[in-house]
Design a protein around this motif. Structure first.
Motif, PDB file in Angstrom:
ATOM      1  N   LEU A 188      44.597  47.196  31.876  1.00 33.25           N
ATOM      2  CA  LEU A 188      45.740  46.520  31.307  1.00 33.25           C
ATOM      3  C   LEU A 188      46.061  45.537  31.628  1.00 33.25           C
ATOM      4  O   LEU A 188      46.535  44.350  30.990  1.00 33.25           O
ATOM      5  N   ARG A 189      45.710  45.034  33.085  1.00 30.40           N
ATOM      6  CA  ARG A 189      46.127  43.917  33.686  1.00 30.40           C
ATOM      7  C   ARG A 189      45.183  42.657  32.930  1.00 30.40           C
ATOM      8  O   ARG A 189      45.641  41.806  32.766  1.00 30.40           O
ATOM      9  N   ARG A 246      42.406  52.347  34.695  1.00 32.20           N
ATOM     10  CA  ARG A 246      43.314  52.165  33.525  1.00 32.20           C
ATOM     11  C   ARG A 246      44.214  51.008  33.852  1.00 32.20           C
ATOM     12  O   ARG A 246      44.421  50.085  32.832  1.00 32.20           O
ATOM     13  N   ILE A 247      44.947  51.070  34.885  1.00 28.99           N
ATOM     14  CA  ILE A 247      45.910  50.178  35.317  1.00 28.99           C
ATOM     15  C   ILE A 247      45.159  48.534  35.262  1.00 28.99           C
ATOM     16  O   ILE A 247      45.629  47.701  34.862  1.00 28.99           O
ATOM     17  N   GLU A 248      44.075  48.569  35.899  1.00 25.02           N
ATOM     18  CA  GLU A 248      43.114  47.250  36.118  1.00 25.02           C
ATOM     19  C   GLU A 248      43.082  46.718  34.603  1.00 25.02           C
ATOM     20  O   GLU A 248      43.076  45.649  34.158  1.00 25.02           O
ATOM     21  N   TYR A 259      45.122  37.869  34.789  1.00 23.73           N
ATOM     22  CA  TYR A 259      44.152  37.381  35.587  1.00 23.73           C
ATOM     23  C   TYR A 259      43.780  35.781  35.276  1.00 23.73           C
ATOM     24  O   TYR A 259      42.923  35.296  36.270  1.00 23.73           O
ATOM     25  N   ASP A 310      45.388  56.644  36.381  1.00 25.12           N
ATOM     26  CA  ASP A 310      44.192  56.017  36.889  1.00 25.12           C
ATOM     27  C   ASP A 310      44.082  54.852  37.188  1.00 25.12           C
ATOM     28  O   ASP A 310      44.598  53.756  36.340  1.00 25.12           O
ATOM     29  N   PRO A 311      43.853  54.219  38.498  1.00 23.41           N
ATOM     30  CA  PRO A 311      43.973  52.787  38.716  1.00 23.41           C
ATOM     31  C   PRO A 311      43.070  51.925  37.819  1.00 23.41           C
ATOM     32  O   PRO A 311      43.229  50.703  37.636  1.00 23.41           O
TER      33      PRO A 311
END
Lengths: 627, 320
Positions: B51-52, B47-49, B58, B44-45
């Motif tokens: 984690l970032r 979820r990646i976001e 950021y 899932d993108p």
């Protein structure tokens, strides 16, 4: 004196000039236009060794020529050691647990000692053949009218390597870990939030997941909010983890713990005996394996670099590998000590058209009719302009071939081979462009756009591999042949990370990119929503349409449990993609696996029920290659 | 001498600071991050976001840098995103391999260079000298990575005298004699490949020094006193000529680091060089910065070592 000095200086100057010239010469040669593969009439058969019966006359191969299951020759011995090569130019990370790993090499390492609770068939659908069986019943409440409850029953003789039985609580524990607010891995996603009570648990509002119920030691019930066919093709998280080992470790620290890194315990046919971090793993057989005692005594897995894998196979250093670099196959097709197995890969390469942008606020794609590629006729003409069969034959010796639809052939129930897709026809392409108003106004051989303005299409393509550059040049050349001016963005290929950054993996699309060449691994779920749904980040073309959304939603609805209905929906969707062309698939590809002749009982068929415990060898030492 | 060394060490601090800043900023400027490799429809993108954001990727770079330096001063190099373990532990696994590889390479380098250099210097302008000079020019002209590949192909695959990858035979008990021998066997070929090709500078250095020294007046004196030829060479000339070679040691270490990156990658030898290359291509920032910093530190220390040895040997060289 002064004369010698002058001569010396002259000599040095000449040398320097020579170097400069050499450098320049190199440059010009690389800028020469690449040969058009379609017009190159080579005769590779003439160069081949006539004694070699295995190689086809024209140097071309077809996936149909490869078996998926190893032919057993001779009789197997008892015991023996199998050497398995993990082909990777990096080491494996050593996160040896299905719930935490993220790299593909780790998955290969885990697969020898642990397994899924549910097995799948040739359509990647869960069956009742695995360590657990399941039944479903509808779950209908006012809040969730389309819910479903899965009841899983774990077989009695399924035990962890340390002798503890695999229990329902072990499986439930996986969900508790992945759903935990402190969980550091990547697995958490819609498959989990679809479980009743998972979101509350993940937010830290609940101590347990209300939709997961441990009925008794071997029975587990999980209730999902929405019943979807995708649940049966990998949507259910089917990996348990030994709770008795992990229960005292905080979730955030699990992936660093020895239970994951040094002494992982699974339930598969082999046990981990020794790990040399990043390099190799030695496994010994698990005599207590639920499907029966494995034939082999020992398996040694080691990392082999793609650059040296051929030698490792020829010398018998490894018996088989997890994946073979297909571009090295042609030169090694005659390797005498192995049998080559092949299947169609779960992947496709495609050309994508940028049709809009990502709206980060609304978390959805927004189409923009002003985009250069907005006219579907332009996109269709570009599809007609390229000859993907020639690409497959010339660049990949037939081991990649023209792709037709976006649902790949391994999804046998859903791939529709009858759909007609544009194939190479430059006249048709020219005709479409003329009719759509892309005319060459100023007579330079290059078409202008509909308003008579200059049209330059910026193409993003990835570097990597020997053919990346000539392939991109071939496409550019093909489009130029129908009068379209396509240029590589920045004049070069982009490195992997830069490519996906600019194509939009974080939602910040580079507006200068008009088209791009990418590839997708599809995984085992046929549902294409994750790649083409309107609210999906990975919908890189930024395409949406009402029909598209409707079909994608319908394809994963309750009704779609009926295979025929779902086939109809996906057929319609494949046709829609051929009509709308947000992307067009270019190539399907083959996976080839060499297996040493001494190995018995191995299959790479997607529906194979052959287990690793059945693997056997016919002699102690691997057979070596003989010229 | 102590004052000098102390001063050099003090100079190192700003050097290291700038090095770390440079490394950090450059690492962050690379396109992509450790999660861009995870582009997979099954993940899932969102979820990646998440984690970032959790990882703080950021945040503005100076904040990230401050946090990094803060942890660094406490000896914490951060966690490797890819390996999901502390970088210190990861480097601990790898550094031993690199260390032994370097030691073996150094030993081989000197084992080859000293006899050849002496022969070449003593019998300069004879066929022996020309042969040796020819070899060292060949070494000078051959790129390390090509030579290593040829060695791997010839001895690893064709003749199969040496293992072609890894640092240890799988399945051996650590601590046993076999384990030790297997380790040694695995590093023999990479170490030899590197030594054979990098030895040219030491040979030439030694040769020139011997040729130089043997025309000095004190050698004439020694000869005039009636010292035997072997005594002249072993006692008077060699001692004098070996000193600068010793001073060269520090720079040799710096060179080894660069070489190890090629060698370890070619021989799939899991050391620091291989770790660095992999971490760069997979954008594992914390590992990239930590290894580069360590390499940088080793280089600076190597140079310092050379300076110190030189200042001991030759009191005229003193930085004021």
């Amino acid at each position: 004196m002064s004369k010698t000095n002058l001569t010396k200086w002259l000599f040095a100057l000449m040398l320097a000039m020579l170097l400069v010239l050499a450098a320049c010469g190199d440059d010009t040669s690389s800028e020469e236009p690449e040969k058009d593969p379609e017009t190159t009439e080579e005769d590779p058969a003439g160069e081949e060794d006539p004694e070699d019966a295995e190689e086809p006359e024209d140097g071309l191969y077809s996936i149909d020529d490869f078996a998926t299951t190893k032919t057993n020759e001779g009789t197997a011995i008892e015991g023996g050691t199998l050497n398995f090569g993990l082909v990777s130019d990096t080491v494996f990370e050593g996160t040896l647990n299905y719930n935490f790993y993220s790299g593909a090499p780790d998955a290969e390492v885990i697969a020898w000692f642990d397994e899924s609770m549910l097995y799948t068939d040739g359509n990647f659908t869960f069956t009742n053949e695995g360590p657990a069986t399941f039944e479903t019943e509808p779950y209908e409440t006012d809040e969730y009218p389309n819910g479903v409850t899965f009841t899983f029953t774990i077989r009695d003789n399924v035990n962890w390597h340390d002798g503890e039985p695999v229990k329902a609580e072990d499986w439930a524990f996986s969900y508790e870990v992945i759903g935990h607010p402190d969980y550091p891995g990547v697995r958490f996603g819609p498959d989990f939030t679809n479980i009743i009570g998972m979101e509350e648990y993940n937010a830290g509002e609940a101590d347990s997941i209300s939709g997961i119920e441990i009925v008794d030691e071997k029975t587990l019930k999980i209730t999902y909010k929405e019943s979807q066919p995708s649940l049966l093709t990998g949507g259910v998280w089917s990996y348990a983890m030994p709770k008795h080992i992990f229960k005292d470790i905080p979730v955030a620290e699990m992936q660093e713990s020895d239970a994951v890194r040094k002494n992982p315990v699974g339930m598969g046919p082999f046990k981990v005996k020794q790990i040399t971090p990043g390099e190799s793993v030695v496994y010994e057989k698990n005599a207590d394996y639920w499907r029966g005692e494995p034939n082999l005594d020992q398996v040694v897995l080691k990392v082999v670099s793609p650059a040296t894998v051929v030698q490792a196979l020829e010398t018998g250093e490894v018996d088989m590998v997890d994946g073979f670099p297909v571009d090295q196959f042609v030169d090694n097709a005659d390797m005498s000590n192995v049998e080559w197995l092949g299947v169609t890969d779960l992947a496709y390469t495609y050309i994508g058209f940028k049709l809009g942008h990502w709206d980060a606020e609304a978390k959805k794609v927004v189409m923009d009719p002003e985009k250069k590629m907005a006219d579907v006729n332009l996109r269709r003409a570009m599809w007609y302009a390229v000859d993907n069969n020639a690409v497959g034959e010339q660049f990949y010796n037939g081991l990649r071939w023209n792709a037709t639809t976006l649902i790949i052939p391994p999804f046998g129930d859903y791939h529709d081979p009858t759909i007609e897709t544009p194939t190479f026809n430059p006249d048709e392409a020219n005709k479409i462009l003329d009719e759509a108003g892309y005319k060459d106004v100023d007579g330079d051989g290059i078409r202008e756009d509909k308003d008579g303005e200059e049209l330059v299409i910026n193409f993003a393509s990835m570097s990597g591999g020997d053919v990346a550059e000539p392939l991109a040049r071939y496409y550019i050349q093909s489009w130029e042949n129908v009068g379209l001016k396509v240029e590589l963005i920045d004049g070069r290929l982009l490195e992997f990370n830069a490519f996906y950054d600019r194509v939009g993996q974080a939602g910040e699309d580079d507006p200068n990119i008009d088209i791009y060449q990418g590839a997708w691994g599809t995984g085992t779920d046929v549902n294409p929503y994750g790649l083409y749904g309107p609210d999906q980040m990975f919908n890189f073309p930024r395409y949406e349409s009402e029909k598209n959304t409707e079909l994608l939603v319908e394809g994963n609805s309750l009704d779609a449990f009926d295979v025929e209905y779902r086939q109809g929906i996906y057929k319609e969707w494949q046709q829609l993609m051929v009509d709308d062309i947000p992307v067009f698939p270019t190539l399907y590809r083959a996976v080839l696996i060499p297996v040493n002749n001494r190995v018995h009982n191995y299959s790479i068929d997607y529906g194979s029920t052959m287990g690793r415990h059945e693997l056997a060898v016919t002699q102690e030492e691997a057979i070596k290659h003989e010229d | 001498m102590w004052k000098f060394s102390l001063r050099r060490i003090l100079i190192m601090i700003p050097q290291l600071f700038f090095l770390s800043l440079l490394i950090f900023v450059l690492a962050k400027m690379m396109p992509g991050d450790a999660l861009s490799g995870q582009i997979d429809p099954n993940i899932d993108p969102a979820r990646i976001e998440e984690l970032r954001i959790q990882m703080g990727w950021y945040d503005p770079w100076h904040q990230q840098y401050a946090a990094w330096v803060g942890n660094l001063l406490q000896g914490d190099l951060g966690d490797s995103f890819r390996f999901k373990m502390p970088v210190t532990e990861l480097i601990g696994q790898r550094i031993a391999n690199s260390f032994w590889l370097s030691v073996a390479t150094l030993i081989f380098t000197y084992l080859i260079a000293i006899p050849l250099g002496i022969t070449s210097g003593r019998f300069n302008d004879t066929w022996k000298d020309q042969l040796i000079t020819g070899y060292s020019y060949l070494g000078f002209a051959t790129p390390l990575f090509i030579f290593a590949l040829v060695m791997l192909w010839l001895f690893g695959f064709q003749l199969q005298w040496f293992p072609s990858s890894g640092s240890i035979e799988p399945g051996l008990e650590p601590g046993t004699f076999e384990y030790f021998m297997s380790k040694f066997y695995h590093l023999l070929l990479p170490a030899l490949s590197m030594a054979l090709i990098t030895t040219f500078s030491t040979i030439q250095y030694l040769r020139n020094d011997i040729v130089d020294t043997k025309q000095k007046e004190f050698i004439l004196t020694a000869r005039a006193k009636g010292a035997s030829e072997s005594r002249v060479y072993n006692k008077h000339i060699l001692r004098n000529s070996l000193l600068p070679i010793a001073a060269f040691l520090g720079f040799e270490i710096t060179g080894l680091i660069g070489g190890s990156i090629f060698i370890e990658t070619i021989f799939s030898y899991p050391g620091m060089g291989q770790l660095l290359i992999e971490s760069i291509s997979l954008r594992d920032y914390s590992v990239v910065t930590a290894t580069t910093l360590l390499f940088g530190m080793a280089s600076i220390l190597g140079a310092l070592l050379s300076d110190i040895i030189l200042s001991i040997i030759d009191p005229r060289i003193r930085i004021k």
